[in-house]
Scaffold this motif. Structure first.
Motif, short mmCIF file in Angstrom:
data_model
loop_
_atom_site.label_atom_id
_atom_site.label_comp_id
_atom_site.label_asym_id
_atom_site.label_seq_id
_atom_site.Cartn_x
_atom_site.Cartn_y
_atom_site.Cartn_z
N ASN A 1 0.81 -1.22 0.00
CA ASN A 1 0.00 0.00 0.00
C ASN A 1 0.84 1.27 0.00
OD1 ASN A 1 -2.43 -1.12 -0.34
ND2 ASN A 1 -3.05 -1.07 1.82
N GLU B 1 -5.50 2.30 5.95
CA GLU B 1 -6.88 1.82 6.12
C GLU B 1 -7.55 2.62 7.23
OE1 GLU B 1 -8.40 -0.14 4.15
OE2 GLU B 1 -6.65 -0.80 3.00
N SER C 1 -11.74 3.38 -0.06
CA SER C 1 -11.80 3.92 1.30
C SER C 1 -10.38 4.12 1.80
CB SER C 1 -12.55 2.94 2.21
OG SER C 1 -11.81 1.74 2.31
N GLY C 2 -10.25 4.60 2.98
CA GLY C 2 -8.91 4.83 3.51
C GLY C 2 -8.43 6.22 3.19
#
Lengths: 268, 268, 268
Positions: free
Chosen positions: A170, A267, A200-201
């Motif tokens: 990520n 996240e 999202s995140g």
């Protein structure tokens, strides 16, 4: 399709008459050409810089445009002069990587080694192919000259390293590629590089010791003196400051090595 | 013969709108003119610099080209405005030496003192003849205006000192005339100045404490950091360094006085 | 009336390809446009500087000229894009004061808020309206597009403070507005501001600790090293020095705050 627009991108600067001389040669062959300066202030001999600016600019010109690019420290040596046809755009310059990103992005590109002196201004010097080869070739293209008559298809054009950021989980590992006139700090991270992140995140952008946690929309976002990140006009992530220079706040100087930039996806 | 190409060479710089204003005046009189910037970065008031760049650039433009040159510290005083026709090129500017090398090289040149206000933009200021005299005269020439209608033939145009190197036996005594954008050190020694040397033997080029014993072909010749000499794109001898700035290696700075350069011919 | 001349005034500088990209967009819509750079070196974000240069330059262009002005720190925020028609000139840019002096000087000016996306290049970014709104609108105007189709008349355009000197009795209180390329110190005092003074008597110009008691005619007036005052090519009072830089003699630096200038009228 218009054949009359010729752009120039060089590292010649504007003190000397070299760019003007190229225009003289072009207008001698095609008095109706529209010649546009993209910039003559590519950093001296910096092929990667020239390649980046060329690729980011050419698509804003209409079909038929001819782009002459001369960042050519190897002028007069064995390096090949070339013309590339990609879509309805032409690219004329040395085979030293300057046009590589265009070739790489288009598997259909026609790549020609310029060898036919009929299209050159003779005698060809060994110090100024912009004037003696690239300008006259561009002028001939602008009046309908056929690249296939100008030389022969060419193998193995010189490449330059891919300048895309690398993804690790990520995290996107990118880097600063330059500073613009406003002091905005430009990165090699493109809007499209951010697409794969989940919806999202939250993004966290890091450069040097700074951390930026939102992507702003405009240069006027953020408080005075606050670093912001936004997607600039070429689609690349930039670090900026409302009414100030981000390069100074970050103490980044193009004459020094430029720092990395990371984007982490956290996240929620 | 095309009458539509107008070049501009000035010391106005690019911060101020002065060059743009001259273009406005030209396009008002000839909307179809093709205007080319040779450079607007002649050193302020440096007539010899302007004259050199003008002479080295003009021949790359086609027949009919009109060259406007404005390095004009005496604007508004008694110095005469002039147009010169040499071959099929026109030169428009102040009579202060700027166009002298063109006149000197062509005994057939037509030299006219501009006096006919019909071709000017009135009222003529005493601070900006580029806008009020030279731009409109160039525009009128580009639409077929006759220089003989614009004034009367002129005696004794202002001259500037000859800038050729001097030969003493087998030594040529020249000098550095400037530094280009790449840091190449340009001299006043032209390819033709080297012709009289005998075919055998060896050239030895000296500048400051450095000695160079070969004439290279390209900027990429020589080792990294090694000074080389070569004939540049205007035919003048230059001192350069592969991938570096010769001016810095030699510690030559245009704001200081520029050193001499000699070429000796050593018998084998 | 010609519709083909488009001028550009920005604070983009020349290192980046932004000005070139605007030209690409224009030529894609009107390949016959004549595009003139007024300057791309307006001080970054300095709307008053851009407004002053725009107003001083535009009148030298012919009827029908279209002036695109982009000094736009608020790009992408709520500030409105606009086109102004004044006389037979068009002005395209952000509603941030840049075009205000033109509007103020012409009660008949047509002022339109650009809202019709048909005339834009879509999608419109939030970082480069020069490319996405102002360049395409200018191109459409140059091919006869009607400003009334491009949006709706607009109330209360953003103003900037009046930059005229203030008269107090026989004293005119002005200020230095900038330094030109030659080091001439330019003021906001215009030839017309001096008209009301009576015909006899003498002007005394003061800047910092210096006093100048005559208005000279040309830059070559005055002794070497002597400060002179004269009316420059835009009609504004300037402080200059024969063959030298007045800014250095006066120790005036544009990065610092600029001093006041007064003109006193002294009875004989």
């Amino acid at each position: 399709m218009s054949h009359g627009i010729i752009t120039l991108l060089t590292d010649f600067g504007l003190e000397d008459p070299y760019a003007g001389i190229m225009k003289g040669v072009i207008l001698g062959l095609n008095p109706g050409a529209s010649i546009v300066d993209l910039t003559h202030q590519i950093k001296r001999g910096d092929i990667a810089h020239g390649a980046r600016v060329l690729q980011q600019s050419c698509s804003f010109f209409p079909s038929g445009a001819i782009h002459v690019a001369v960042v050519d420290p190897g002028v007069g040596t064995g390096r090949r002069p070339m013309v590339v046809k990609s879509g309805n755009h032409f690219f004329v310059g040395p085979d030293n990587g300057l046009i590589w990103p265009i070739i790489k992005a288009d598997p259909q590109a026609l790549v020609i080694h310029l060898t036919n002196e009929t299209f050159f201004q003779l005698p060809v010097s060994r110090t100024f192919h912009g004037r003696d080869i690239f300008a006259p070739v561009a002028a001939h293209l602008s009046t309908g000259g056929d690249p296939l008559q100008m030389g022969k298809p060419m193998e193995n054009p010189v490449s330059i390293p891919d300048d895309s950021p690398v993804r690790e989980g990520n995290t996107l590992l990118g880097r600063v590629t330059g500073i613009d006139h406003f002091g905005n700090v430009i990165t090699n991270i493109h809007r499209e590089d951010l697409v794969p992140f989940p919806g999202s995140g939250q993004m966290v952008i890091r450069v040097l010791k700074e951390k930026i946690e939102t992507v702003s929309k405009t240069y006027a976002d953020g408080e005075m003196g606050e670093l912001i990140a936004l997607l600039g006009s070429t689609g690349h992530l930039e670090i900026a400051v409302n009414s100030d220079r981000a390069d100074r706040l970050l103490n980044i100087d193009e004459s020094q090595s430029l720092p990395g930039v990371t984007v982490d996806w956290v996240e929620p």
